[in-house]
Design a protein around this motif. Structure first.
Motif, short mmCIF file in Angstrom:
data_model
loop_
_atom_site.label_atom_id
_atom_site.label_comp_id
_atom_site.label_asym_id
_atom_site.label_seq_id
_atom_site.Cartn_x
_atom_site.Cartn_y
_atom_site.Cartn_z
N TYR A 1 -17.84 35.43 1.00
CA TYR A 1 -18.96 36.38 1.05
C TYR A 1 -18.54 37.67 1.74
O TYR A 1 -18.79 38.76 1.23
CB TYR A 1 -20.16 35.79 1.79
N PHE B 1 -18.29 25.25 -4.16
CA PHE B 1 -17.37 26.31 -3.75
C PHE B 1 -16.55 26.83 -4.91
O PHE B 1 -16.20 28.01 -4.96
CB PHE B 1 -16.45 25.81 -2.63
N ILE C 1 -21.29 19.75 4.56
CA ILE C 1 -22.08 20.97 4.39
C ILE C 1 -21.58 22.06 5.34
O ILE C 1 -21.40 23.22 4.94
CB ILE C 1 -23.59 20.70 4.63
N THR D 1 -27.86 27.55 6.66
CA THR D 1 -27.45 26.21 6.21
C THR D 1 -26.38 25.64 7.12
O THR D 1 -26.39 24.44 7.42
CB THR D 1 -26.95 26.27 4.75
N PHE D 2 -25.46 26.48 7.61
CA PHE D 2 -24.44 26.01 8.55
C PHE D 2 -25.08 25.50 9.84
O PHE D 2 -24.71 24.44 10.34
CB PHE D 2 -23.44 27.13 8.85
N GLN E 1 -19.67 19.81 -2.34
CA GLN E 1 -19.32 21.09 -1.73
C GLN E 1 -18.12 21.70 -2.43
O GLN E 1 -18.05 22.92 -2.62
CB GLN E 1 -19.02 20.92 -0.23
N GLY F 1 -17.14 29.18 2.67
CA GLY F 1 -17.84 30.12 1.78
C GLY F 1 -18.05 31.47 2.44
O GLY F 1 -18.02 32.51 1.77
N MET F 2 -18.27 31.47 3.74
CA MET F 2 -18.50 32.71 4.48
C MET F 2 -17.33 33.69 4.30
O MET F 2 -17.54 34.90 4.20
CB MET F 2 -18.65 32.37 5.95
N GLN G 1 -19.98 25.62 4.04
CA GLN G 1 -20.59 26.90 4.38
C GLN G 1 -19.63 27.80 5.14
O GLN G 1 -19.60 29.01 4.92
CB GLN G 1 -21.88 26.69 5.17
N SER G 2 -18.84 27.23 6.04
CA SER G 2 -17.93 28.07 6.82
C SER G 2 -16.84 28.67 5.94
O SER G 2 -16.49 29.83 6.10
CB SER G 2 -17.32 27.27 7.98
N GLY H 1 -26.15 31.10 4.03
CA GLY H 1 -25.03 30.28 4.48
C GLY H 1 -25.05 30.03 5.97
O GLY H 1 -24.77 28.91 6.42
N SER I 1 -26.27 35.46 0.46
CA SER I 1 -25.33 34.37 0.65
C SER I 1 -24.95 34.20 2.11
O SER I 1 -24.88 33.08 2.63
CB SER I 1 -24.07 34.60 -0.19
#
Length: 90
Positions: free
Chosen positions: A74, A18, A63, A51-52, A14, A70-71, A67-68, A48, A44
């Motif tokens: 985005y 990232f 994961i 996937t979250f 991850q 990455g949000m 994802q959190s 995301g 995304s």
């Protein structure tokens, strides 16, 4: 709490995944605008979020965390795209 080798591998993966967004994010911040098309960020966000939800349902912390975080990137890039399109053209 015991952390398995798979969890460590998950966090490393991850982190590397990232990092590509971090590089893009910093480039966008330097230029003051997103350097990637808007559709990329919408895909995304949707991907995301799905996937979250998957990661949360499977109690997969690496994961879910990836994802959190990455949000944030985005959404920030969508904000930069919106700001850039709202600026008056000389």
């Amino acid at each position: 709490m015991t952390i398995s080798p798979w969890t460590i591998i998950g966090f490393v993966g991850q982190g590397l995944f990232f990092s590509r967004f971090l590089v893009q994010w910093l480039a966008s911040e330097r230029q003051g605008r997103s350097t990637v098309p808007v559709a990329f960020w919408w895909f995304s966000i949707v991907g995301g979020l799905i996937t979250f939800v998957y990661a949360a349902g499977n109690h997969d912390l690496p994961i879910a965390l990836g994802q959190s975080v990455g949000m944030l990137v985005y959404v920030r890039n969508l904000m930069l795209l919106r700001k850039h399109t709202e600026e008056p053209v000389d």
